[in-house]
Design a protein around this motif. Structure first.
Motif, PDB file in Angstrom:
ATOM      1  N   ALA A 156      12.839  55.473  58.877  1.00 44.48           N
ATOM      2  CA  ALA A 156      12.849  55.453  57.411  1.00 44.48           C
ATOM      3  C   ALA A 156      11.725  54.587  56.869  1.00 44.48           C
ATOM      4  O   ALA A 156      11.006  54.988  55.944  1.00 44.48           O
ATOM      5  CB  ALA A 156      14.209  54.945  56.919  1.00 44.48           C
ATOM      6  N   GLY A 157      11.566  53.393  57.427  1.00 47.03           N
ATOM      7  CA  GLY A 157      10.516  52.505  56.947  1.00 47.03           C
ATOM      8  C   GLY A 157       9.130  53.063  57.188  1.00 47.03           C
ATOM      9  O   GLY A 157       8.254  53.021  56.311  1.00 47.03           O
ATOM     10  N   LEU A 158       8.910  53.599  58.396  1.00 52.55           N
ATOM     11  CA  LEU A 158       7.601  54.164  58.708  1.00 52.55           C
ATOM     12  C   LEU A 158       7.293  55.375  57.830  1.00 52.55           C
ATOM     13  O   LEU A 158       6.160  55.558  57.396  1.00 52.55           O
ATOM     14  CB  LEU A 158       7.550  54.577  60.179  1.00 52.55           C
ATOM     15  N   ALA A 159       8.312  56.184  57.576  1.00 51.50           N
ATOM     16  CA  ALA A 159       8.094  57.392  56.773  1.00 51.50           C
ATOM     17  C   ALA A 159       7.622  57.032  55.372  1.00 51.50           C
ATOM     18  O   ALA A 159       6.763  57.720  54.797  1.00 51.50           O
ATOM     19  CB  ALA A 159       9.383  58.208  56.703  1.00 51.50           C
ATOM     20  N   MET A 160       8.170  55.949  54.808  1.00 51.22           N
ATOM     21  CA  MET A 160       7.801  55.567  53.447  1.00 51.22           C
ATOM     22  C   MET A 160       6.347  55.120  53.363  1.00 51.22           C
ATOM     23  O   MET A 160       5.648  55.397  52.386  1.00 51.22           O
ATOM     24  CB  MET A 160       8.747  54.482  52.943  1.00 51.22           C
ATOM     25  N   VAL A 161       5.866  54.428  54.406  1.00 49.64           N
ATOM     26  CA  VAL A 161       4.463  54.003  54.417  1.00 49.64           C
ATOM     27  C   VAL A 161       3.558  55.158  54.836  1.00 49.64           C
ATOM     28  O   VAL A 161       2.524  55.412  54.226  1.00 49.64           O
ATOM     29  CB  VAL A 161       4.268  52.797  55.359  1.00 49.64           C
ATOM     30  N   ALA A 162       3.973  55.876  55.895  1.00 48.45           N
ATOM     31  CA  ALA A 162       3.140  56.955  56.421  1.00 48.45           C
ATOM     32  C   ALA A 162       2.955  58.069  55.404  1.00 48.45           C
ATOM     33  O   ALA A 162       1.911  58.738  55.384  1.00 48.45           O
ATOM     34  CB  ALA A 162       3.761  57.514  57.698  1.00 48.45           C
ATOM     35  N   GLY A 163       3.950  58.291  54.541  1.00 52.15           N
ATOM     36  CA  GLY A 163       3.821  59.335  53.533  1.00 52.15           C
ATOM     37  C   GLY A 163       2.613  59.116  52.649  1.00 52.15           C
ATOM     38  O   GLY A 163       1.849  60.051  52.370  1.00 52.15           O
ATOM     39  N   GLN A 164       2.417  57.872  52.234  1.00 48.19           N
ATOM     40  CA  GLN A 164       1.287  57.571  51.352  1.00 48.19           C
ATOM     41  C   GLN A 164      -0.047  57.712  52.092  1.00 48.19           C
ATOM     42  O   GLN A 164      -1.030  58.197  51.539  1.00 48.19           O
ATOM     43  CB  GLN A 164       1.442  56.154  50.786  1.00 48.19           C
ATOM     44  N   ILE A 165      -0.076  57.265  53.340  1.00 47.11           N
ATOM     45  CA  ILE A 165      -1.293  57.392  54.136  1.00 47.11           C
ATOM     46  C   ILE A 165      -1.614  58.865  54.379  1.00 47.11           C
ATOM     47  O   ILE A 165      -2.746  59.310  54.199  1.00 47.11           O
ATOM     48  CB  ILE A 165      -1.135  56.644  55.481  1.00 47.11           C
ATOM     49  N   LEU A 166      -0.597  59.626  54.799  1.00 49.06           N
ATOM     50  CA  LEU A 166      -0.788  61.053  55.074  1.00 49.06           C
ATOM     51  C   LEU A 166      -1.227  61.799  53.823  1.00 49.06           C
ATOM     52  O   LEU A 166      -2.084  62.690  53.885  1.00 49.06           O
ATOM     53  CB  LEU A 166       0.513  61.639  55.620  1.00 49.06           C
ATOM     54  N   GLY A 167      -0.655  61.435  52.671  1.00 45.47           N
ATOM     55  CA  GLY A 167      -1.044  62.079  51.432  1.00 45.47           C
ATOM     56  C   GLY A 167      -2.527  61.929  51.145  1.00 45.47           C
ATOM     57  O   GLY A 167      -3.210  62.890  50.773  1.00 45.47           O
ATOM     58  N   GLY A 168      -3.043  60.715  51.326  1.00 46.48           N
ATOM     59  CA  GLY A 168      -4.462  60.483  51.098  1.00 46.48           C
ATOM     60  C   GLY A 168      -5.348  61.285  52.032  1.00 46.48           C
ATOM     61  O   GLY A 168      -6.361  61.874  51.616  1.00 46.48           O
ATOM     62  N   VAL A 169      -4.973  61.341  53.304  1.00 41.72           N
ATOM     63  CA  VAL A 169      -5.762  62.071  54.297  1.00 41.72           C
ATOM     64  C   VAL A 169      -5.764  63.570  53.984  1.00 41.72           C
ATOM     65  O   VAL A 169      -6.811  64.231  54.027  1.00 41.72           O
ATOM     66  CB  VAL A 169      -5.210  61.812  55.711  1.00 41.72           C
ATOM     67  N   LEU A 170      -4.606  64.126  53.655  1.00 40.77           N
ATOM     68  CA  LEU A 170      -4.513  65.562  53.406  1.00 40.77           C
ATOM     69  C   LEU A 170      -5.267  65.982  52.146  1.00 40.77           C
ATOM     70  O   LEU A 170      -5.930  67.027  52.124  1.00 40.77           O
ATOM     71  CB  LEU A 170      -3.039  65.975  53.296  1.00 40.77           C
ATOM     72  N   VAL A 171      -5.166  65.167  51.100  1.00 36.82           N
ATOM     73  CA  VAL A 171      -5.885  65.501  49.861  1.00 36.82           C
ATOM     74  C   VAL A 171      -7.388  65.489  50.106  1.00 36.82           C
ATOM     75  O   VAL A 171      -8.120  66.399  49.678  1.00 36.82           O
ATOM     76  CB  VAL A 171      -5.508  64.519  48.735  1.00 36.82           C
ATOM     77  N   ALA A 172      -7.857  64.462  50.822  1.00 38.08           N
ATOM     78  CA  ALA A 172      -9.293  64.352  51.072  1.00 38.08           C
ATOM     79  C   ALA A 172      -9.786  65.438  52.028  1.00 38.08           C
ATOM     80  O   ALA A 172     -10.905  65.942  51.890  1.00 38.08           O
ATOM     81  CB  ALA A 172      -9.613  62.974  51.642  1.00 38.08           C
ATOM     82  N   ALA A 173      -8.958  65.820  52.999  1.00 34.47           N
ATOM     83  CA  ALA A 173      -9.375  66.834  53.970  1.00 34.47           C
ATOM     84  C   ALA A 173      -9.579  68.196  53.307  1.00 34.47           C
ATOM     85  O   ALA A 173     -10.402  68.993  53.772  1.00 34.47           O
ATOM     86  CB  ALA A 173      -8.335  66.939  55.084  1.00 34.47           C
ATOM     87  N   ASP A 174      -8.800  68.468  52.255  1.00 37.69           N
ATOM     88  CA  ASP A 174      -8.933  69.722  51.510  1.00 37.69           C
ATOM     89  C   ASP A 174      -8.937  70.926  52.462  1.00 37.69           C
ATOM     90  O   ASP A 174      -9.842  71.767  52.432  1.00 37.69           O
ATOM     91  CB  ASP A 174     -10.212  69.692  50.680  1.00 37.69           C
ATOM     92  N   ILE A 175      -7.907  71.010  53.304  1.00 36.14           N
ATOM     93  CA  ILE A 175      -7.835  72.027  54.348  1.00 36.14           C
ATOM     94  C   ILE A 175      -7.821  73.422  53.724  1.00 36.14           C
ATOM     95  O   ILE A 175      -6.943  73.756  52.916  1.00 36.14           O
ATOM     96  CB  ILE A 175      -6.565  71.821  55.206  1.00 36.14           C
ATOM     97  N   ALA A 176      -8.792  74.215  54.085  1.00 37.36           N
ATOM     98  CA  ALA A 176      -8.923  75.598  53.580  1.00 37.36           C
ATOM     99  C   ALA A 176      -8.872  75.652  52.054  1.00 37.36           C
ATOM    100  O   ALA A 176      -8.362  76.609  51.466  1.00 37.36           O
ATOM    101  CB  ALA A 176      -7.829  76.485  54.181  1.00 37.36           C
ATOM    102  N   GLY A 177      -9.397  74.599  51.417  1.00 39.54           N
ATOM    103  CA  GLY A 177      -9.434  74.563  49.958  1.00 39.54           C
ATOM    104  C   GLY A 177      -8.097  74.320  49.306  1.00 39.54           C
ATOM    105  O   GLY A 177      -7.952  74.545  48.093  1.00 39.54           O
ATOM    106  N   THR A 178      -7.104  73.830  50.066  1.00 45.38           N
ATOM    107  CA  THR A 178      -5.767  73.635  49.497  1.00 45.38           C
ATOM    108  C   THR A 178      -5.645  72.364  48.671  1.00 45.38           C
ATOM    109  O   THR A 178      -4.759  72.261  47.824  1.00 45.38           O
ATOM    110  CB  THR A 178      -4.709  73.612  50.613  1.00 45.38           C
ATOM    111  N   GLY A 179      -6.517  71.379  48.903  1.00 47.14           N
ATOM    112  CA  GLY A 179      -6.463  70.141  48.124  1.00 47.14           C
ATOM    113  C   GLY A 179      -5.100  69.469  48.179  1.00 47.14           C
ATOM    114  O   GLY A 179      -4.533  69.253  49.255  1.00 47.14           O
ATOM    115  N   TRP A 180      -4.523  69.157  47.000  1.00 50.52           N
ATOM    116  CA  TRP A 180      -3.241  68.467  46.932  1.00 50.52           C
ATOM    117  C   TRP A 180      -2.093  69.319  47.469  1.00 50.52           C
ATOM    118  O   TRP A 180      -1.046  68.790  47.873  1.00 50.52           O
ATOM    119  CB  TRP A 180      -2.928  68.065  45.485  1.00 50.52           C
TER     120      TRP A 180
END
Length: 476
Positions: A156-180
């Motif tokens: 639970a604790g890791l998920a709360m921190v990792a969610g924010q980190i993962l969100g930043g990485v995924l938005v910046a990666a813009d996989i196949a133009g999906t962005g957010w």
């Protein structure tokens, strides 16, 4: 009513279900991580969502609040339905619905469609998550349960921190133009894998004598949470219209009516949605009191730091997310040692964790004051790491404490009460600390507003530490 009532009811149990093995535990912990990741993953994606969907600030807050409120309102009901129809069945249905609603979020054509999909996603999470804790309670014993609960708290604790980190990485990666959109679409393959694992490895459990759904209690609990959380999350962005004040005025009456109905049902021998006799367990009651200030501070911090780093310090989503990486790493490493520390030092570990977390927040305040606006991974590293270690000494152990005396026959009810308390406090943290921060920014500046928000969180940590002094020496 007292523990006697709880233990008397607990004797009506079925034959022990199959033990939860390693793959099954991994599966339910994966499911436990998903809703918490999704509560925090949107924080760093909000600026991109605003631009792409032309969303107003009030609608953006609904993207966060709609999920959190639906999740909190329906959690206890989700636990009761698992007791009634089978926890594995509800787990599978909730996980499938979570995948479908995540897909709907990722494909939303406009802001209001995203809000609607997020509300549905929160409802799906409320069906899935209570079955995780109830299954652990019903299929584990002794050291196996202690380990499973410690892993749940760490997840639970890791998920709360990792969610924010993962969100930043995924938005910046813009996989196949999906962005957010990737922050939601990523759930789909994870859910498919989880469903395949659950079908094979998660055993079915249910209460031996399930009670029917408590209709009046469900309605009054929903009304209580909605009249509190909706105005607090939407009030500032909407300009505090009349409905927000009327809603807050209704809250104490709705909460009082809910408690009266639950006590009457409990005394009549029925099982209400939140049995007062269950709250008579000292371990559950004291643990819940600790979860509230901890979760308010945690979620408020995560929301505020995401805004401060992106809008104030000018960081892009990846550096803003990675600035919290030391917190995640320290949380993981410290939580691995948690069971051994608890076995040796008892609940004094929770008090020590509050002290350590407080030191970490002080270091973050110093970094913000000294280095602003040049804050990032390096400046935040000492404070984030120390705070993460302190959080890991508290959250897994407090969650284990809350459910330590709940009988397996009432595992769904107990887990629903705990997770509802946690989720409501997480939503309150975003609403209260987030509102305070955003109100102060135009008046005193971003740096000063951040420091004030951290001071408020520090006060909550002090309260947590003081409350932890009343805990029993050992955790069962």
């Amino acid at each position: 009513m007292s523990e006697t009532v709880v233990s008397t009811r607990a004797v009506h149990t079925t034959a022990a279900p199959p033990a939860l093995g390693g793959p099954g535990l991994f599966t339910v912990l994966l499911a436990a991580a998903l809703p918490l990741i999704d509560f925090f993953i949107v924080n760093v994606a909000l600026p991109t969502i605003r631009t792409d969907l032309a969303a107003s600030e009030a609608v953006l807050e609904l993207v966060v609040a709609g999920y959190g409120v639906a999740y909190a309102v329906l959690l206890v009901l989700g636990g009761r339905l698992g007791d009634l129809f089978g926890r594995r069945r509800l787990f599978l249905a909730g996980m499938a619905a979570f995948g479908l609603t995540s897909l709907a979020c990722g494909l939303a054509p406009d802001a209001w469609s995203l809000v609607a999909a997020r509300v549905a996603q929160g409802a799906a999470a409320a069906a899935m998550l209570p079955q995780v804790l109830a299954t652990i309670q019903a299929t584990t014993r002794g050291a196996h349960r202690a380990r499973a609960m410690s892993l749940y708290g760490a997840t639970a604790g890791l998920a709360m921190v990792a969610g924010q980190i993962l969100g930043g990485v995924l938005v910046a990666a813009d996989i196949a133009g999906t962005g957010w959109r990737a922050v939601f679409l990523v759930n789909v393959p994870v859910v498919v894998a989880g469903l395949l694992l659950a079908v094979r490895f998660v055993p079915e459990t249910r209460s031996a004598h399930p009670e029917p759904v408590d209709g009046p209690g469900t309605v009054l609990l929903a009304l209580s949470l909605l009249t509190l959380l909706a105005p607090l999350t939407e009030g500032r962005a909407a300009g505090w219209p009349l409905w927000t004040w009327l809603s807050l005025a209704v809250f104490p009456f709705a909460a009082g009516a809910f408690w009266a109905v639950e006590r009457r049902a409990d005394r009549a021998g029925r099982t209400p949605l939140v049995p007062p006799s269950l709250l008579a367990l000292a371990s559950l009651r004291r643990g819940l009191l600790l979860i509230v200030p901890f979760s308010i501070g945690f979620s408020g911090f995560m929301f505020v730091i995401a805004l401060a780093l992106q809008q104030g310090a000018g960081l892009s989503p990846v550096p803003a997310g990675l600035a919290l990486a030391p917190m995640a790493v320290a949380f993981l490493l410290t939580s691995l040692a948690g069971p051994r520390l608890i076995a040796r030092y008892g609940t004094r570990v929770v008090t020590a964790g509050a002290v350590v977390q407080g030191v970490g927040i002080l270091l973050l305040m110093l970094a913000a004051w000294r280095d602003w606006p040049h804050v990032g991974l390096v400046a935040m590293l000492p404070g984030a790491a120390v705070a993460g270690a302190g959080q890991a000494l508290q959250l897994p152990n407090v969650m284990r404490l809350v459910l330590s005396e709940v009988p397996p026959a009432r595992a769904g009810v107990g887990s629903g009460v705990m997770v509802t308390t946690q989720q409501s406090a997480l939503a309150l943290g975003v609403a209260t600390l987030g509102t305070l921060f955003l109100t102060l920014v135009p008046r005193v500046g971003m740096r000063e507003a951040l420091v004030v928000a951290l001071l408020v969180q520090l006060a909550g940590i002090v309260l947590t530490g003081l409350l932890s002094l009343r805990l029993p020496r050992e955790i069962g």
